[in-house]
Write a protein that holds these residues in place. Structure first.
Motif, PDB file in Angstrom:
ATOM      1  N   LYS A  75      20.377  -1.623   1.919  1.00 52.22           N
ATOM      2  CA  LYS A  75      19.322  -2.562   2.253  1.00 52.22           C
ATOM      3  C   LYS A  75      18.010  -1.798   2.361  1.00 52.22           C
ATOM      4  O   LYS A  75      17.916  -0.778   3.038  1.00 52.22           O
ATOM      5  CB  LYS A  75      19.642  -3.237   3.578  1.00 52.22           C
ATOM      6  CG  LYS A  75      18.657  -4.280   3.967  1.00 52.22           C
ATOM      7  CD  LYS A  75      19.073  -4.954   5.257  1.00 52.22           C
ATOM      8  CE  LYS A  75      18.046  -5.976   5.659  1.00 52.22           C
ATOM      9  NZ  LYS A  75      18.423  -6.618   6.914  1.00 52.22           N
ATOM     10  N   LYS A  76      16.993  -2.314   1.697  1.00 51.90           N
ATOM     11  CA  LYS A  76      15.689  -1.661   1.713  1.00 51.90           C
ATOM     12  C   LYS A  76      14.863  -2.194   2.881  1.00 51.90           C
ATOM     13  O   LYS A  76      14.910  -3.379   3.201  1.00 51.90           O
ATOM     14  CB  LYS A  76      14.933  -1.908   0.401  1.00 51.90           C
ATOM     15  CG  LYS A  76      15.690  -1.516  -0.849  1.00 51.90           C
ATOM     16  CD  LYS A  76      15.972  -0.044  -0.895  1.00 51.90           C
ATOM     17  CE  LYS A  76      16.591   0.396  -2.176  1.00 51.90           C
ATOM     18  NZ  LYS A  76      17.984   0.112  -2.340  1.00 51.90           N
ATOM     19  N   ILE A  77      14.112  -1.331   3.496  1.00 50.31           N
ATOM     20  CA  ILE A  77      13.250  -1.705   4.614  1.00 50.31           C
ATOM     21  C   ILE A  77      11.807  -1.533   4.158  1.00 50.31           C
ATOM     22  O   ILE A  77      11.415  -0.462   3.697  1.00 50.31           O
ATOM     23  CB  ILE A  77      13.525  -0.826   5.850  1.00 50.31           C
ATOM     24  CG1 ILE A  77      14.970  -1.008   6.297  1.00 50.31           C
ATOM     25  CG2 ILE A  77      12.565  -1.163   6.973  1.00 50.31           C
ATOM     26  CD1 ILE A  77      15.367  -0.090   7.418  1.00 50.31           C
ATOM     27  N   TYR A  78      11.047  -2.588   4.286  1.00 48.70           N
ATOM     28  CA  TYR A  78       9.649  -2.549   3.892  1.00 48.70           C
ATOM     29  C   TYR A  78       8.792  -2.695   5.148  1.00 48.70           C
ATOM     30  O   TYR A  78       9.068  -3.524   6.020  1.00 48.70           O
ATOM     31  CB  TYR A  78       9.318  -3.676   2.910  1.00 48.70           C
ATOM     32  CG  TYR A  78      10.109  -3.584   1.638  1.00 48.70           C
ATOM     33  CD1 TYR A  78       9.739  -2.694   0.654  1.00 48.70           C
ATOM     34  CD2 TYR A  78      11.235  -4.367   1.422  1.00 48.70           C
ATOM     35  CE1 TYR A  78      10.450  -2.578  -0.521  1.00 48.70           C
ATOM     36  CE2 TYR A  78      11.962  -4.266   0.249  1.00 48.70           C
ATOM     37  CZ  TYR A  78      11.565  -3.373  -0.713  1.00 48.70           C
ATOM     38  OH  TYR A  78      12.272  -3.267  -1.863  1.00 48.70           O
ATOM     39  N   PHE A  79       7.738  -1.935   5.236  1.00 46.46           N
ATOM     40  CA  PHE A  79       6.831  -1.983   6.363  1.00 46.46           C
ATOM     41  C   PHE A  79       5.535  -2.655   5.937  1.00 46.46           C
ATOM     42  O   PHE A  79       4.984  -2.339   4.885  1.00 46.46           O
ATOM     43  CB  PHE A  79       6.549  -0.580   6.892  1.00 46.46           C
ATOM     44  CG  PHE A  79       7.774   0.087   7.439  1.00 46.46           C
ATOM     45  CD1 PHE A  79       8.223  -0.197   8.705  1.00 46.46           C
ATOM     46  CD2 PHE A  79       8.495   0.982   6.661  1.00 46.46           C
ATOM     47  CE1 PHE A  79       9.361   0.405   9.199  1.00 46.46           C
ATOM     48  CE2 PHE A  79       9.629   1.587   7.146  1.00 46.46           C
ATOM     49  CZ  PHE A  79      10.060   1.293   8.425  1.00 46.46           C
ATOM     50  N   VAL A  80       5.071  -3.578   6.772  1.00 47.08           N
ATOM     51  CA  VAL A  80       3.832  -4.284   6.499  1.00 47.08           C
ATOM     52  C   VAL A  80       2.760  -3.688   7.395  1.00 47.08           C
ATOM     53  O   VAL A  80       2.974  -3.453   8.590  1.00 47.08           O
ATOM     54  CB  VAL A  80       3.993  -5.796   6.773  1.00 47.08           C
ATOM     55  CG1 VAL A  80       2.703  -6.534   6.516  1.00 47.08           C
ATOM     56  CG2 VAL A  80       5.119  -6.362   5.925  1.00 47.08           C
ATOM     57  N   LYS A  81       1.623  -3.460   6.814  1.00 41.43           N
ATOM     58  CA  LYS A  81       0.511  -2.900   7.576  1.00 41.43           C
ATOM     59  C   LYS A  81       0.075  -3.920   8.637  1.00 41.43           C
ATOM     60  O   LYS A  81      -0.176  -5.087   8.315  1.00 41.43           O
ATOM     61  CB  LYS A  81      -0.645  -2.581   6.630  1.00 41.43           C
ATOM     62  CG  LYS A  81      -1.794  -1.898   7.301  1.00 41.43           C
ATOM     63  CD  LYS A  81      -2.858  -1.553   6.289  1.00 41.43           C
ATOM     64  CE  LYS A  81      -4.035  -0.884   6.966  1.00 41.43           C
ATOM     65  NZ  LYS A  81      -5.096  -0.581   6.015  1.00 41.43           N
TER      66      LYS A  81
END
Length: 129
Positions: free
Chosen positions: A116-122
């Motif tokens: 599972k990929k984890i994406y961070f939002v600014k």
């Protein structure tokens, strides 16, 4: 081994930075598997090469037996069927790491793609709003 290889091995063993105490040293060619034939273990031979040999024998028994052209076509298929698993097991994708083979590399790539990929939002800057 030539003289340069011996010197390099001795320099790797000796600690040149003057640190005292025991240094754990693992040579680059250490592997935890017993190789039986052509740098392959018994498990790899049974899983990859033996079925390829059976399929190649099955292709060899396909008639007609007296046609030279048909034998050449069968020979090409037989060579590909035997070479592909051997290359899959023995090829080293990273030249400087002898203990990483293509089968291990592909397993690692596929496992990474399944994760599972984890994406961070600014975060928004609330000071200017």
């Amino acid at each position: 081994m030539d003289q340069d290889q011996v010197k390099q091995a001795l320099l790797e063993i000796l600690d040149s930075n003057g640190k005292k105490g025991r240094k754990w040293f693992f040579p680059k060619n250490v592997d935890n598997e017993y190789k039986i034939l052509a740098n392959m273990t018994l498990k790899e031979l049974v899983i990859y090469v033996f079925p390829a040999l059976l399929i190649a024998a099955g292709i060899g028994f396909i008639p007609p037996y007296n046609s030279t052209l048909f034998w050449l076509i069968k020979a090409v298929f037989i060579v590909f069927i035997i070479v592909i698993p051997v290359v899959y097991v023995n090829y080293r994708p990273i030249k400087l790491r002898n203990n990483i083979r293509s089968k291990d590399f592909f397993i690692e790539v596929f496992e990474y793609r399944k994760k599972k990929k984890i994406y961070f939002v600014k975060p928004k800057n609330k000071f200017f709003d």
